[in-house]
Design a protein around this motif. Sequence first.
Motif, PDB file in Angstrom:
ATOM      1  N   GLU A  59      -8.904   4.369   4.597  1.00  0.00           N
ATOM      2  CA  GLU A  59      -9.217   5.104   3.365  1.00  0.00           C
ATOM      3  C   GLU A  59      -8.006   5.886   2.871  1.00  0.00           C
ATOM      4  OE1 GLU A  59     -10.308   7.856   6.769  1.00  0.00           O
ATOM      5  OE2 GLU A  59     -10.619   5.735   6.362  1.00  0.00           O
ATOM      6  N   ARG A  60      -7.006   6.083   3.730  1.00  0.00           N
ATOM      7  CA  ARG A  60      -5.762   6.754   3.348  1.00  0.00           C
ATOM      8  C   ARG A  60      -4.717   5.781   2.821  1.00  0.00           C
ATOM      9  NH1 ARG A  60      -4.649  12.316   4.906  1.00  0.00           N
ATOM     10  NH2 ARG A  60      -6.703  13.175   5.233  1.00  0.00           N
TER      11      ARG A  60
ATOM     12  N   VAL B 172       0.825  -1.201   0.000  1.00  0.00           N
ATOM     13  CA  VAL B 172       0.000   0.000   0.000  1.00  0.00           C
ATOM     14  C   VAL B 172       0.865   1.257   0.000  1.00  0.00           C
ATOM     15  CG1 VAL B 172      -1.904  -1.123   1.230  1.00  0.00           C
ATOM     16  CG2 VAL B 172      -0.135   0.079   2.532  1.00  0.00           C
TER      17      VAL B 172
ATOM     18  N   GLU C 125      -1.009   7.542   2.380  1.00  0.00           N
ATOM     19  CA  GLU C 125      -1.053   8.963   2.018  1.00  0.00           C
ATOM     20  C   GLU C 125      -0.677   9.841   3.196  1.00  0.00           C
ATOM     21  OE1 GLU C 125      -4.654  12.032   1.101  1.00  0.00           O
ATOM     22  OE2 GLU C 125      -4.762  10.075   0.130  1.00  0.00           O
TER      23      GLU C 125
ATOM     24  N   THR D 256      -3.739   3.410  -0.060  1.00  0.00           N
ATOM     25  CA  THR D 256      -4.033   3.100  -1.456  1.00  0.00           C
ATOM     26  C   THR D 256      -3.410   1.750  -1.804  1.00  0.00           C
ATOM     27  OG1 THR D 256      -3.991   5.447  -2.011  1.00  0.00           O
ATOM     28  CG2 THR D 256      -3.777   3.890  -3.838  1.00  0.00           C
TER      29      THR D 256
END
Length: 64
Positions: free
Chosen positions: A49-50, A12, A15, A52
Motif C-alpha cells: 500500500e506504500r 513504482v 513512499e 504507488t
Amino acid sequence: MSGRTPWVGDLVHDEEAGRRGIVTDVLGGTVWVVRPEYGVERWTSERPERLTLLTPREEMLERL
C-alpha cells in the motif's frame, strides 16, 4: 494512477523508502523486491500500500 497492487515490471514510488524503482519480484505474495530505475541496489517492501504505481509494466515494455 490505478488502484491495483503493483506487480513485477511496474515502475513504482516507494513512499516509505522515499525513492522510485521497478518491482523485480514478489516473494510469497508478501514481500516486494524493488530495484532503482538505474543501478543494482535492491530493497524490499512488506507494505504494498506504500508503493504507488507510476507506470504499469505494459507501458514499461514499450520503453524497451
